[in-house]
Design a protein around this motif. Structure first.
Motif, short mmCIF file in Angstrom:
data_model
loop_
_atom_site.label_atom_id
_atom_site.label_comp_id
_atom_site.label_asym_id
_atom_site.label_seq_id
_atom_site.Cartn_x
_atom_site.Cartn_y
_atom_site.Cartn_z
N HIS A 166 9.12 -37.65 14.44
CA HIS A 166 8.11 -37.69 15.49
C HIS A 166 6.75 -37.17 15.06
CE1 HIS A 166 10.88 -38.83 18.64
NE2 HIS A 166 11.74 -38.01 18.09
N PHE A 167 6.60 -36.77 13.80
CA PHE A 167 5.32 -36.23 13.36
C PHE A 167 4.32 -37.37 13.22
CE2 PHE A 167 2.26 -34.58 10.20
CZ PHE A 167 1.79 -33.54 10.98
N ARG A 168 3.20 -37.25 13.94
CA ARG A 168 2.18 -38.30 13.95
C ARG A 168 0.94 -37.94 13.15
NH1 ARG A 168 6.10 -40.84 14.85
NH2 ARG A 168 6.86 -41.29 16.92
N GLY A 169 0.97 -36.79 12.48
CA GLY A 169 -0.18 -36.38 11.68
C GLY A 169 -1.22 -35.67 12.52
N PRO A 170 -2.47 -35.65 12.05
CA PRO A 170 -3.53 -34.98 12.79
C PRO A 170 -3.74 -35.65 14.15
CG PRO A 170 -4.26 -35.50 10.57
CD PRO A 170 -2.95 -36.18 10.77
N TRP A 171 -4.02 -34.83 15.18
CA TRP A 171 -4.27 -35.37 16.51
C TRP A 171 -5.54 -36.20 16.50
CZ3 TRP A 171 -8.29 -35.10 19.99
CH2 TRP A 171 -8.03 -35.65 21.25
N LEU A 172 -5.46 -37.37 17.10
CA LEU A 172 -6.60 -38.25 17.32
C LEU A 172 -6.53 -38.71 18.76
CD1 LEU A 172 -6.27 -40.45 14.10
CD2 LEU A 172 -7.98 -38.66 14.52
N PRO A 173 -7.66 -38.98 19.40
CA PRO A 173 -7.60 -39.47 20.77
C PRO A 173 -6.71 -40.72 20.85
CG PRO A 173 -9.85 -38.95 20.18
CD PRO A 173 -9.04 -38.85 18.91
N GLY A 174 -5.90 -40.76 21.85
CA GLY A 174 -4.97 -41.89 22.02
C GLY A 174 -3.81 -41.49 22.89
N GLN A 175 -2.76 -42.31 22.88
CA GLN A 175 -1.58 -42.04 23.69
C GLN A 175 -0.44 -41.55 22.82
OE1 GLN A 175 -0.78 -45.57 25.97
NE2 GLN A 175 -2.23 -44.93 27.54
N LEU B 77 4.89 -35.06 17.70
CA LEU B 77 4.33 -33.85 17.11
C LEU B 77 3.00 -34.20 16.46
CD1 LEU B 77 7.57 -32.75 15.30
CD2 LEU B 77 6.49 -31.48 17.13
N VAL B 78 2.02 -33.32 16.63
CA VAL B 78 0.72 -33.51 15.99
C VAL B 78 0.22 -32.18 15.44
CG1 VAL B 78 0.05 -35.46 17.45
CG2 VAL B 78 -0.60 -33.15 18.12
N GLN B 79 -0.70 -32.28 14.50
CA GLN B 79 -1.40 -31.11 13.98
C GLN B 79 -2.78 -31.11 14.61
OE1 GLN B 79 -4.21 -31.19 11.68
NE2 GLN B 79 -4.31 -28.99 11.74
N TRP C 75 1.81 -29.02 17.46
CA TRP C 75 2.07 -29.14 18.89
C TRP C 75 3.10 -30.23 19.15
CZ3 TRP C 75 -0.88 -26.21 22.41
CH2 TRP C 75 -1.94 -25.50 21.85
N ILE C 76 3.89 -30.07 20.23
CA ILE C 76 4.82 -31.11 20.66
C ILE C 76 4.44 -31.55 22.07
CG2 ILE C 76 6.50 -29.42 21.54
CD1 ILE C 76 8.69 -31.49 20.71
N ALA C 77 4.47 -32.87 22.28
CA ALA C 77 4.20 -33.41 23.61
C ALA C 77 5.46 -33.23 24.46
CB ALA C 77 3.83 -34.89 23.52
N VAL C 78 5.33 -32.52 25.58
CA VAL C 78 6.46 -32.29 26.47
C VAL C 78 6.55 -33.37 27.55
CG1 VAL C 78 6.61 -29.83 26.02
CG2 VAL C 78 5.16 -30.65 27.88
N GLU C 79 5.56 -34.25 27.56
CA GLU C 79 5.53 -35.43 28.42
C GLU C 79 4.55 -36.40 27.77
OE1 GLU C 79 4.24 -33.67 32.07
OE2 GLU C 79 2.15 -33.63 31.48
N ARG D 244 2.92 -28.36 24.07
CA ARG D 244 3.37 -26.98 23.85
C ARG D 244 3.16 -26.65 22.38
NH1 ARG D 244 3.69 -27.11 28.53
NH2 ARG D 244 5.34 -26.47 29.93
N LEU D 245 2.66 -25.47 22.15
CA LEU D 245 2.43 -24.99 20.79
C LEU D 245 3.78 -24.70 20.13
CD1 LEU D 245 0.39 -23.98 18.64
CD2 LEU D 245 0.57 -21.74 19.73
N LEU D 246 4.02 -25.29 18.97
CA LEU D 246 5.24 -25.01 18.21
C LEU D 246 4.98 -23.99 17.12
CD1 LEU D 246 7.15 -28.37 17.59
CD2 LEU D 246 7.76 -26.50 19.10
N VAL D 247 3.93 -24.21 16.35
CA VAL D 247 3.61 -23.32 15.24
C VAL D 247 2.12 -23.04 15.25
CG1 VAL D 247 3.66 -23.02 12.74
CG2 VAL D 247 5.46 -24.32 13.86
N ARG D 248 1.78 -21.76 15.40
CA ARG D 248 0.37 -21.40 15.37
C ARG D 248 -0.06 -21.28 13.91
NH1 ARG D 248 -2.76 -19.58 19.18
NH2 ARG D 248 -1.00 -18.91 20.46
#
Length: 86
Positions: free
Chosen positions: A38-47, A53-55, A61-65, A78-82
């Motif tokens: 589920h790792f999608r790499g760095p967060w970018l605007p989108g769905q 999971l994104v950085q 972070w993990i999307a809870v919805e 939700r923050l997974l790893v700070r």
């Protein structure tokens, strides 16, 4: 009636348990084998879908919805790893 003292160890254990339940539910829902699926790499605007999971800003972070907002700026993440912001 006396108030209980804050116990940071118990608090951290509770947070870990909550995150573990959310991660487990997301993996089951999407039939993934591991978080790496589920790792999608760095967060970018989108769905993003629940369980993605994104950085972002050095943290994971993990999307809870299903999410479109930025991690840390909406309740869909939700923050997974700070991480550090170095």
């Amino acid at each position: 009636m006396t108030a209980k003292a804050f116990d940071p160890v118990k608090f951290a254990a509770g947070v870990r348990e909550l995150v573990a339940r959310e991660v487990s539910a997301a993996l089951e829902e999407r039939e993934a084998k591991s978080l790496a699926d589920h790792f999608r790499g760095p967060w970018l605007p989108g769905q993003y879908k629940r369980g993605d999971l994104v950085q972002c800003a050095g943290s994971v972070w993990i999307a809870v919805e299903d999410a479109t907002g930025k991690p840390g700026g909406c309740s869909s993440w939700r923050l997974l790893v700070r991480g550090s912001r170095e």
